[in-house]
Scaffold this motif. Sequence first.
Motif, short mmCIF file in Angstrom:
data_model
loop_
_atom_site.label_atom_id
_atom_site.label_comp_id
_atom_site.label_asym_id
_atom_site.label_seq_id
_atom_site.Cartn_x
_atom_site.Cartn_y
_atom_site.Cartn_z
N ASP A 9 0.83 -1.21 0.00
CA ASP A 9 0.00 0.00 0.00
C ASP A 9 0.87 1.26 0.00
O ASP A 9 1.17 1.83 1.05
CB ASP A 9 -0.93 -0.02 1.22
CG ASP A 9 -1.84 1.20 1.28
OD1 ASP A 9 -2.07 1.82 0.22
OD2 ASP A 9 -2.30 1.54 2.39
N ARG A 10 1.34 1.66 -1.18
CA ARG A 10 2.08 2.92 -1.36
C ARG A 10 3.32 3.00 -0.47
O ARG A 10 3.66 4.08 0.04
CB ARG A 10 1.16 4.11 -1.08
CG ARG A 10 -0.07 4.19 -1.97
CD ARG A 10 -1.13 5.14 -1.45
NE ARG A 10 -1.71 4.63 -0.21
CZ ARG A 10 -1.82 5.35 0.91
NH1 ARG A 10 -1.39 6.61 0.94
NH2 ARG A 10 -2.37 4.82 1.98
N SER A 11 4.01 1.91 -0.28
CA SER A 11 5.18 1.89 0.60
C SER A 11 6.30 2.77 0.03
O SER A 11 6.54 2.81 -1.18
CB SER A 11 5.69 0.46 0.78
OG SER A 11 4.74 -0.32 1.48
N ARG A 12 7.01 3.41 0.96
CA ARG A 12 8.13 4.28 0.58
C ARG A 12 9.47 3.61 0.86
O ARG A 12 10.52 4.20 0.64
CB ARG A 12 8.04 5.60 1.35
CG ARG A 12 6.79 6.41 1.02
CD ARG A 12 6.44 7.39 2.11
NE ARG A 12 6.07 6.68 3.34
CZ ARG A 12 5.66 7.30 4.45
NH1 ARG A 12 5.57 8.62 4.47
NH2 ARG A 12 5.35 6.60 5.53
N ASP A 13 9.43 2.37 1.37
CA ASP A 13 10.67 1.64 1.64
C ASP A 13 10.71 0.41 0.73
O ASP A 13 10.09 0.38 -0.32
CB ASP A 13 10.77 1.28 3.12
CG ASP A 13 9.61 0.40 3.59
OD1 ASP A 13 8.81 -0.06 2.73
OD2 ASP A 13 9.48 0.17 4.81
N ALA A 14 11.42 -0.62 1.15
CA ALA A 14 11.62 -1.81 0.32
C ALA A 14 10.53 -2.85 0.48
O ALA A 14 10.70 -4.00 0.01
CB ALA A 14 12.98 -2.43 0.63
N THR A 15 9.41 -2.49 1.07
CA THR A 15 8.34 -3.46 1.30
C THR A 15 7.93 -4.18 0.01
O THR A 15 7.83 -5.41 -0.04
CB THR A 15 7.12 -2.77 1.93
OG1 THR A 15 7.47 -2.25 3.21
CG2 THR A 15 5.97 -3.75 2.08
#
Length: 312
Positions: free
Chosen positions: A61-67
């Motif tokens: 959901d719109r992750s800003r990391d390496a998810t």
Amino acid sequence: MLGERTFRAVPLLDGRSPAPAVWPKVSVLIPARDEAATIGPALRSHLVVDYPEVEWIVVDDRSRDATGAIIDQIAAGDRRIKVLHLADLPAGWLGKVHALHQAVQRATGDWLLAMDADVDLAPAALRAAVAYSEARGLDFLTAMPRLRGAGVLVDAATAVMERALNGMGRVWQASDPSSAVAYGIGAFCLVRRSALARTPGFEWLRLEVADDMGLAFMLKRSGARCGVVNGRDLLAITFYRSIGEMFCRMEKGAWAIIGRFRLIRACGFALLLPALELAAVVGFLPFGVGWLPVVAGATMLLALSSCVRAGR
């Protein structure tokens, strides 16, 4: 005392329920936003469950990391995982509810299991939960996870909050069809798909801050049979890793669930909870009142018992 009542009244999910004639398919729905630190180990623990018919719908959901990259890497090695990457959030929705709504559209299971992205599952968890639900004709089952330790101060603060939430939430009444009390825990919400279809669905909850409690309330309101179990042997989670994280993550839950979006109620709880917890200590101060140490000692024993029972 309320914490003790919860532990006495909520049954342990121990895997002893009889297996159904046919195991229904389960779709595990996992919304994840900026969960790079936890999604990998949690998802890998899921993949060793011994349930025969299961799929995972994992929503980045719109992750800003390496998810997203971690999810894609794990999914590449297991065809049971379906990955959905969301780039935008429509107006009028909260992120987690929207992610769950999207996951439901892609799920094919007879049961839907909504879980947080940092929950570890034991291999027997799904069999135990589905067998328990089918044997009792339940439509919704939520499970209390085992809380992993994160340090003395964090564990003490978490124990205080859990006792208060479980007590105020009257968890022991959630399984009673005649009671209006509903209870849901985001770590584990197992829903019969046909029961969810009889509700307005996640669209009705699109702006619900406490989505797990909202889901339980919506289902019970529609006539679904609900249950609450202690899943300490089958699922585990670290709720908070620091006091700062606890305050940040509890902010919306405390405001919505405890305060019910009312400032006076939230402030009243903020004053009452420390008073109750400190009552035991105050009782041992030299105030000259003979019965205070007795009351203080009993209070401390009940609190200690609740902490021990929660950690088992």
